[in-house]
Write a protein that holds these residues in place. Structure first.
Motif, PDB file in Angstrom:
ATOM      1  N   LYS A 302       0.825  -1.204   0.150  1.00 52.18           N
ATOM      2  CA  LYS A 302      -0.111  -0.024   0.044  1.00 52.18           C
ATOM      3  C   LYS A 302       0.873   1.153   0.150  1.00 52.18           C
ATOM      4  O   LYS A 302       2.110   1.276   0.651  1.00 52.18           O
ATOM      5  CB  LYS A 302      -0.908  -0.138   1.328  1.00 52.18           C
ATOM      6  CG  LYS A 302      -2.277  -0.578   1.216  1.00 52.18           C
ATOM      7  CD  LYS A 302      -3.009  -0.334   2.540  1.00 52.18           C
ATOM      8  CE  LYS A 302      -3.502   0.895   2.503  1.00 52.18           C
ATOM      9  NZ  LYS A 302      -3.910   1.190   3.954  1.00 52.18           N
ATOM     10  N   ASN A 303       0.392   2.382  -0.567  1.00 54.31           N
ATOM     11  CA  ASN A 303       1.144   3.687  -0.329  1.00 54.31           C
ATOM     12  C   ASN A 303       1.183   4.023   1.169  1.00 54.31           C
ATOM     13  O   ASN A 303       0.129   3.599   1.842  1.00 54.31           O
ATOM     14  CB  ASN A 303       0.611   4.663  -1.366  1.00 54.31           C
ATOM     15  CG  ASN A 303      -1.017   5.158  -0.738  1.00 54.31           C
ATOM     16  OD1 ASN A 303      -1.800   4.165  -0.632  1.00 54.31           O
ATOM     17  ND2 ASN A 303      -1.249   6.363  -0.977  1.00 54.31           N
ATOM     18  N   TYR A 305       0.072   5.830   4.330  1.00 50.75           N
ATOM     19  CA  TYR A 305      -1.022   6.461   4.812  1.00 50.75           C
ATOM     20  C   TYR A 305      -0.702   8.065   5.245  1.00 50.75           C
ATOM     21  O   TYR A 305       0.248   8.020   6.108  1.00 50.75           O
ATOM     22  CB  TYR A 305      -1.540   5.935   5.774  1.00 50.75           C
ATOM     23  CG  TYR A 305      -3.123   6.268   6.173  1.00 50.75           C
ATOM     24  CD1 TYR A 305      -4.339   5.680   5.331  1.00 50.75           C
ATOM     25  CD2 TYR A 305      -3.236   7.177   7.126  1.00 50.75           C
ATOM     26  CE1 TYR A 305      -5.464   6.081   5.822  1.00 50.75           C
ATOM     27  CE2 TYR A 305      -4.453   7.512   7.492  1.00 50.75           C
ATOM     28  CZ  TYR A 305      -5.797   7.052   6.974  1.00 50.75           C
ATOM     29  OH  TYR A 305      -7.011   7.431   7.045  1.00 50.75           O
ATOM     30  N   GLY A 306      -1.347   8.913   5.021  1.00 51.83           N
ATOM     31  CA  GLY A 306      -1.019  10.343   5.405  1.00 51.83           C
ATOM     32  C   GLY A 306       0.462  10.908   5.266  1.00 51.83           C
ATOM     33  O   GLY A 306       1.136  11.287   6.050  1.00 51.83           O
ATOM     34  N   SER A 309       1.016  14.485   6.437  1.00 50.47           N
ATOM     35  CA  SER A 309       1.096  14.626   7.827  1.00 50.47           C
ATOM     36  C   SER A 309       2.416  14.010   8.205  1.00 50.47           C
ATOM     37  O   SER A 309       3.099  14.273   9.236  1.00 50.47           O
ATOM     38  CB  SER A 309       0.000  14.122   8.679  1.00 50.47           C
ATOM     39  OG  SER A 309      -0.085  12.781   8.291  1.00 50.47           O
ATOM     40  N   ILE A 357       2.924   6.882  14.389  1.00 51.20           N
ATOM     41  CA  ILE A 357       2.595   5.739  14.859  1.00 51.20           C
ATOM     42  C   ILE A 357       1.346   5.477  13.879  1.00 51.20           C
ATOM     43  O   ILE A 357       1.099   4.467  13.261  1.00 51.20           O
ATOM     44  CB  ILE A 357       2.564   5.588  16.247  1.00 51.20           C
ATOM     45  CG1 ILE A 357       4.015   5.832  16.853  1.00 51.20           C
ATOM     46  CG2 ILE A 357       2.114   4.402  16.713  1.00 51.20           C
ATOM     47  CD1 ILE A 357       4.708   4.530  17.063  1.00 51.20           C
ATOM     48  N   PHE A 358       0.174   6.343  14.151  1.00 50.68           N
ATOM     49  CA  PHE A 358      -1.046   5.935  13.774  1.00 50.68           C
ATOM     50  C   PHE A 358      -1.033   5.811  12.297  1.00 50.68           C
ATOM     51  O   PHE A 358      -1.722   5.178  11.632  1.00 50.68           O
ATOM     52  CB  PHE A 358      -2.048   6.936  14.190  1.00 50.68           C
ATOM     53  CG  PHE A 358      -2.510   6.918  15.835  1.00 50.68           C
ATOM     54  CD1 PHE A 358      -3.215   5.476  16.138  1.00 50.68           C
ATOM     55  CD2 PHE A 358      -2.078   7.640  16.630  1.00 50.68           C
ATOM     56  CE1 PHE A 358      -3.380   5.414  17.315  1.00 50.68           C
ATOM     57  CE2 PHE A 358      -2.151   7.500  18.101  1.00 50.68           C
ATOM     58  CZ  PHE A 358      -3.053   6.490  18.441  1.00 50.68           C
ATOM     59  N   ASN A 359      -0.240   6.914  11.549  1.00 49.88           N
ATOM     60  CA  ASN A 359      -0.190   6.577  10.101  1.00 49.88           C
ATOM     61  C   ASN A 359       0.312   5.173   9.778  1.00 49.88           C
ATOM     62  O   ASN A 359      -0.127   4.768   8.873  1.00 49.88           O
ATOM     63  CB  ASN A 359       0.725   7.936   9.513  1.00 49.88           C
ATOM     64  CG  ASN A 359      -0.214   9.109   9.452  1.00 49.88           C
ATOM     65  OD1 ASN A 359      -1.413   9.103   9.220  1.00 49.88           O
ATOM     66  ND2 ASN A 359       0.562  10.089   9.703  1.00 49.88           N
ATOM     67  N   LEU A 361       0.054   2.606  11.337  1.00 53.26           N
ATOM     68  CA  LEU A 361      -0.887   1.820  11.742  1.00 53.26           C
ATOM     69  C   LEU A 361      -1.928   1.451  10.408  1.00 53.26           C
ATOM     70  O   LEU A 361      -2.457   0.536  10.299  1.00 53.26           O
ATOM     71  CB  LEU A 361      -1.455   1.565  12.883  1.00 53.26           C
ATOM     72  CG  LEU A 361      -0.560   1.258  14.297  1.00 53.26           C
ATOM     73  CD1 LEU A 361      -1.317   1.627  15.704  1.00 53.26           C
ATOM     74  CD2 LEU A 361      -0.098  -0.153  13.988  1.00 53.26           C
ATOM     75  N   PHE A 362      -2.287   2.655  10.126  1.00 54.97           N
ATOM     76  CA  PHE A 362      -3.262   2.827   9.047  1.00 54.97           C
ATOM     77  C   PHE A 362      -2.885   2.578   7.646  1.00 54.97           C
ATOM     78  O   PHE A 362      -3.489   2.151   6.730  1.00 54.97           O
ATOM     79  CB  PHE A 362      -4.073   4.252   9.111  1.00 54.97           C
ATOM     80  CG  PHE A 362      -5.033   4.360  10.178  1.00 54.97           C
ATOM     81  CD1 PHE A 362      -5.055   4.088  11.534  1.00 54.97           C
ATOM     82  CD2 PHE A 362      -6.581   4.217   9.659  1.00 54.97           C
ATOM     83  CE1 PHE A 362      -5.827   4.196  12.248  1.00 54.97           C
ATOM     84  CE2 PHE A 362      -7.364   4.062  10.495  1.00 54.97           C
ATOM     85  CZ  PHE A 362      -7.271   4.269  11.868  1.00 54.97           C
ATOM     86  N   LEU A 364      -0.689   0.034   7.359  1.00 50.02           N
ATOM     87  CA  LEU A 364      -0.840  -1.520   7.654  1.00 50.02           C
ATOM     88  C   LEU A 364      -2.337  -1.998   7.111  1.00 50.02           C
ATOM     89  O   LEU A 364      -2.657  -2.925   6.884  1.00 50.02           O
ATOM     90  CB  LEU A 364      -0.489  -2.089   9.025  1.00 50.02           C
ATOM     91  CG  LEU A 364       0.984  -1.854   9.255  1.00 50.02           C
ATOM     92  CD1 LEU A 364       0.995  -2.262  10.661  1.00 50.02           C
ATOM     93  CD2 LEU A 364       1.714  -2.725   8.621  1.00 50.02           C
ATOM     94  N   ARG A 365      -3.467  -1.125   7.958  1.00 47.60           N
ATOM     95  CA  ARG A 365      -4.658  -1.328   7.820  1.00 47.60           C
ATOM     96  C   ARG A 365      -5.136  -1.480   6.444  1.00 47.60           C
ATOM     97  O   ARG A 365      -4.643  -0.553   5.531  1.00 47.60           O
ATOM     98  CB  ARG A 365      -5.712  -0.411   8.461  1.00 47.60           C
ATOM     99  CG  ARG A 365      -7.167  -0.711   8.492  1.00 47.60           C
ATOM    100  CD  ARG A 365      -7.748   0.353   9.355  1.00 47.60           C
ATOM    101  NE  ARG A 365      -9.246   0.647   8.930  1.00 47.60           N
ATOM    102  CZ  ARG A 365      -9.513   1.426   8.027  1.00 47.60           C
ATOM    103  NH1 ARG A 365      -8.770   2.434   7.819  1.00 47.60           N
ATOM    104  NH2 ARG A 365     -10.736   1.382   8.093  1.00 47.60           N
TER     105      ARG A 365
END
Lengths: 647, 331
Positions: A302-303, A305-306, A309, A357-359, A361-362, A364-365
């Motif tokens: 995946k590319n 995320y964010g 940011s 961290i959240f980017n 994780l997302f 990976l999602r």
């Protein structure tokens, strides 16, 4: 002349080290002579200006230093494994933890990251080399000889013994009369100049040498992280340069900047050191974030995320990194206002870091996650680094820090930040980009064995230190009595350290095993990756790209694979390349001699080598070598050969 | 990757296996400052466990759900640019957490930097704690007592330690009574501690300062007021005076055991930023107002050239420092 100051007092360990250094040196010289490799070494490596080869040399040096720093760590862990151990005496222990810190941060983590930068960044931006290839060689040789200068201190004259932060007045000539801290000021100075030049070089490279179409916001995340890191280097390292120069004046020429008498101020050193020292942490951690971003995107298919940011969070981190230095000494008595300011700026760093961290994780999602060795290190990084991060927030609270400061809690915290935040990253990057550089992957089965040893042992080695810190165990204490109750957890920590060592031995064995047996990769893109470096052939030809790619999207190589759009539109033309030069190496050698002479106050050789440095610099400035061209036919032939076609 | 779950369960059990909180000095406070800090630490641990829980739950969920399986071989992950709302959430919530912790930090820092609330109306007992090589000197100007490597304090009494060093930076730390603070040669720092339980607490230097660092411990004995008065009386009767020469010798020594004297070194070797003109010859009538931690102009501490002398003692405001500079042999 007083020969005594060159000697290190008798201990079997040190004599052993001396003997092994001498034997290794003789072995290398005999080996090179026997296999007639002197010319090869000089032509292909010592004089090279190729960013890939310089990168490889950085990484080799870093691996060597990892071994040295690791041996230091094992000695410390053994000494504190049980109460009242007699393995090391106090002085020796102090030298060992000082060099452990210096080597691991300055001569292991930094060069490993700079090595990966060197190999990968020009490839990621579609360039043929860095902006200033010779300056790059100067950077490497200054780093290398600086590192060597610090390393010989162990057997010649004695190592620095005042901690890697070398607080004054402890590090002054009055309280540290051996030459150890002279080595500190000069070795760090020499390699620090090299790092500063790297910073200049990479900023220019990234700003000026991107492939057509690659706007700043289309750069791969690793390149972004390297750009920001090098901006930090350019702002932070001059502070270290000045601080080390003042330290050298204090120790060698009797000035009184940081001493107790005549208006000197010890607190000034602490401030200068950490104004550099805290950004330094981000210098090793930000590129790691970049490495992880690449690996997560590749193995989630995946590319990232964010993206925007991610870039802005790094920019904010780099800015804040210069506003937090006083959190290293809340206990210096500067009062509530100052401490509160630095508490808040420090905790603020948690926000952009959390965004990252959240980017991840997302990213990976909704991905399709494959667990390769580099991905395993990346995935282990997230939970472990988060522990480092949240304990960082705890330490940032000035009041609570009065209880954590100088304790094992702090030691646990920064190992939980730096090992996942830098060491796992360089290991992950090493596994990830290894096939790009050498044309074969590291074995996955051995890689995963090493991974599990390292991850589990890391936690066993460092988690107990949080508790030991709260129990009242300070850092840097070489021994403790049984009734403190530190024994059992310290022993557990030692067991973890042994496990870590086993993990690293497997990792190194994997390099050997894979070199011999791992199947060769032919198409240059073994991981089905996304960024431009994978568009080259493996191993990479000297000129990197036969044709400079044209970039339209962020994951340019991935888009070209998916949409079947060619990256390379132009025809092959002759390629301009820089010539090799021996001057950077010679400059490094002279710097080494100059540094060594200053350490021992040998003024005549110091002056002679100082003049020598000026002569080499002048010679480099007036050098009229404008490089050479690789003709079209040769490029075509090389490309065919790399594709496996017969010429 | 789901092997990580048991791993962290292991650490949790590791914490539980410990011999209880009593051996964790920082979380076993015996005074108001240490209690404030212990509460702060536990609060921050709870908040941080919440943060960890969010990250870990998301992490485990994502890894379990989106790992490559035989069944999803044909799955092509979507292209995602990011989501403004989600990103706003994970910017805003951390900001709220940080803001909350900032308020806690400022409040508790103010608390521990001042006399504890319960003892606000008391005049604090001033003890000068100075370090030299690998020893601690405790001077009680009010009582006219000086001790080495142990300090006795009355319980339920505000104690104001004024810290400085005769050399390297050290840090006075009695974890069960409160946080630590640096002792430095060119500046006086203040540490407010009090004990509310009678007992013996380990104190030590927390800041690495060379060869003898590991052994630089002392005992802090909190005793009832009655016992404390008796101890003072006892010292006055049994101990001898501290002469300037003896003090100089003491400074040069690397390690000593406990010592007790019936006068302080403050009269002939005043601390930085607190000069002889505030002090009578026997150090008993000190100006107690000058306990701030403001940076002092170094020229006052290490004047060069020396100012014209006013009294026998303060003609060279800090002779011990210079003395030590020239005679210290290192290791």
């Amino acid at each position: 002349m007083d020969w005594d100051k060159f000697k290190v007092h008798g201990e079997p360990l040190i004599y052993g080290a001396m003997a092994s250094i001498v034997l290794a040196t003789i072995g290398i010289i005999v080996g090179l002579t026997y296999f007639k490799k002197w010319g090869y070494l000089w032509r292909e490596w010592l004089t090279t200006v190729d960013h890939k080869r310089i990168g490889i040399m950085y990484i080799l040096a870093a691996l060597l230093m990892l071994f040295r720093g690791g041996v230091d760590a094992m000695m410390m862990k053994l000494q504190t494994a049980a109460p009242d151990m007699k393995f090391l005496d106090s002085q020796h222990y102090n030298e060992v933890f000082t060099t452990h810190g210096l080597i691991m941060i300055l001569f292991m983590a930094m060069p490993f990251i700079i090595g990966l930068m060197n190999v990968i960044v020009p490839l990621q931006i579609g360039a043929r080399d860095v902006a200033f290839p010779r300056l790059n060689a100067v950077s490497f040789w200054l780093f290398f000889f600086g590192a060597m200068l610090l390393n010989i201190s162990f057997v010649i004259g004695g190592s620095p013994d005042a901690g890697w932060s070398a607080y004054f007045p402890l590090a002054s000539i009055e309280f540290s009369p051996t030459v150890g801290n002279n080595y500190y000021s000069l070795a760090l100075q020499i390699s620090g100049i090299g790092t500063l030049l790297t910073g200049v070089n990479f900023i220019v490279t990234i700003l000026k040498m991107r492939a057509p179409g690659m706007k700043l916001m289309k750069m791969p995340m690793f390149t972004w992280s390297v750009l920001i890191t090098n901006v930090i280097i350019v702002f932070a390292f001059p502070v270290l340069t000045v601080a080390l120069a003042l330290m050298m004046f204090d120790r060698l020429f009797g000035s009184q900047f940081f001493t107790m008498a005549n208006g000197g101020m010890d607190m000034l050193w602490a401030n200068l050191f950490w104004v550099w020292g805290h950004p330094e942490v981000y210098i090793v951690v930000l590129p790691a974030f970049g490495i992880y971003s690449e690996i997560i995107a590749t193995f989630s298919k995946k590319n990232l995320y964010g993206y925007t940011s991610m870039v802005f969070s790094m920019l904010i981190i780099s800015l804040l990194s210069f506003l937090v230095w006083a959190h290293h000494f809340y206990t210096m008595g500067q009062g509530v206002m100052v401490n509160s300011f630095f508490s808040i700026t420090t905790m603020a760093i948690a926000v952009p870091t959390g965004v990252k961290i959240f980017n991840w994780l997302f990213t990976l999602r909704k991905g399709r996650i494959t667990f390769t060795t580099p991905m395993l290190y990346t995935l282990a990084f997230i939970p472990i680094f988060t522990i480092g991060g949240v304990t960082g927030v705890m330490l940032a609270m000035a009041s609570a820090d009065y209880q954590y400061h100088n304790t094992m809690f702090l030691v646990a915290h920064f190992h939980y930040v730096l090992i996942p935040g830098a060491v796992f990253a360089v290991i992950a990057g090493f596994h990830y980009w290894f096939p790009k550089v050498f044309g074969f992957r590291l074995n996955e089965r051995l890689g995963k064995h090493a991974f599990w040893w390292i991850i589990i042992s890391f936690n066993v080695a460092f988690f107990p230190l949080f508790i030991l810190g709260l129990m009242g165990m300070t850092r840097r204490q070489y021994t403790y009595s049984a009734d403190t109750g530190f024994g059992p957890l310290s022993m557990l920590s030692f067991v973890g350290a042994v496990g870590l060592m086993i993990g690293f031995v497997i990792l190194v064995y994997n390099i050997y095993w894979s070199t011999r047996y791992e199947p060769r990769d032919t198409d240059g893109d073994p991981w089905d990756a996304r960024t431009l470096e994978w568009a080259t052939k493996s191993p990479i030809p000297a000129y990197n790209f036969a044709v400079v790619p044209t970039v339209k999207t962020r994951d340019a190589f991935w888009t070209s694979k998916m949409d079947k759009v060619p990256l390379f539109e132009d025809k092959i033309t002759k390629i301009h390349m820089p010539s090799n030069t021996g001057k950077p190496f010679i400059l490094g050698v002279i710097f080494f001699v100059a540094g060594f002479s200053l350490v021992f106050s040998l003024w005549i050789p110091a002056i002679i080598s100082g003049v020598g440095i000026l002569i080499v610099l002048a010679a480099m400035s007036f050098d009229r070598d404008h490089g050479f061209y690789i003709p079209v036919e040769e490029v075509i032939a090389t490309e065919k050969k790399l594709r496996g076609e017969t010429v | 990757m789901n092997k990580k779950g048991p791993l962290y369960a292991l650490f949790l059990s590791l914490i539980l296996l410990l011999p209880g909180c009593s051996s964790i000095a920082v979380l076993n406070p015996k005074g108001p400052a240490a209690r404030t800090l212990s509460d702060t630490i536990i609060l921050s641990i709870v908040v941080m466990l919440g943060v960890l829980a969010v990250v870990y739950i998301l992490y485990v969920f994502v890894l379990l759900k989106y790992r490559a399986k035989k069944s999803n071989e044909d799955y092509i992950p979507p292209h995602e640019e990011g989501n403004k709302w989600l990103e706003a959430i994970w910017i805003t919530i951390p900001i709220i957490i940080v803001a909350f912790l900032s308020v806690v930090t400022v409040k508790t820092t103010v608390d521990v930097e001042n006399v504890a609330a319960d003892y606000k109306d008391q005049k604090p007992l001033v003890i000068y704690a100075s370090s030299s090589n690998w020893k601690w000197h405790f001077s009680y100007p009010e009582e006219g007592i000086e001790t080495v490597n142990y300090v006795n304090i009355p319980v339920h009494r505000a104690v104001e330690f004024r810290l400085y060093s005769f050399g390297t930076i050290s840090s006075l730390w009695i974890p069960q009574l409160g946080g630590q603070k640096y002792a430095m040669s060119d500046m006086l720092t203040t540490l407010h501690l009090s004990a509310d339980t009678v007992g013996s607490y380990t104190g030590r230097n927390a800041n690495f300062n060379g060869k003898g660092f590991a052994h630089m411990e002392f005992e802090a004995l909190a005793m009832t007021d009655k016992d404390y008065q008796e101890w003072v009386k006892d010292v006055k009767e049994t101990a001898g005076p501290l002469t300037e020469d003896e003090f100089k010798n003491l400074l040069k020594m690397e390690y000593v055991g406990r010592k007790t004297y019936t006068n302080t070194h403050l009269s002939f070797s005043p601390p930085p930023g607190d000069h002889g003109d505030h002090m009578s010859n026997n150090g008993k009538e000190m100006d107690m107002d000058n306990g701030t931690t403001e940076h002092q102009d170094n020229k006052e501490i290490h004047p060069s050239p020396a100012p014209s002398s006013e009294t026998e003692f303060n003609s060279e405001p800090n002779p011990e420092l210079d003395e030590q500079s020239t005679t210290h042999e290192g290791h």
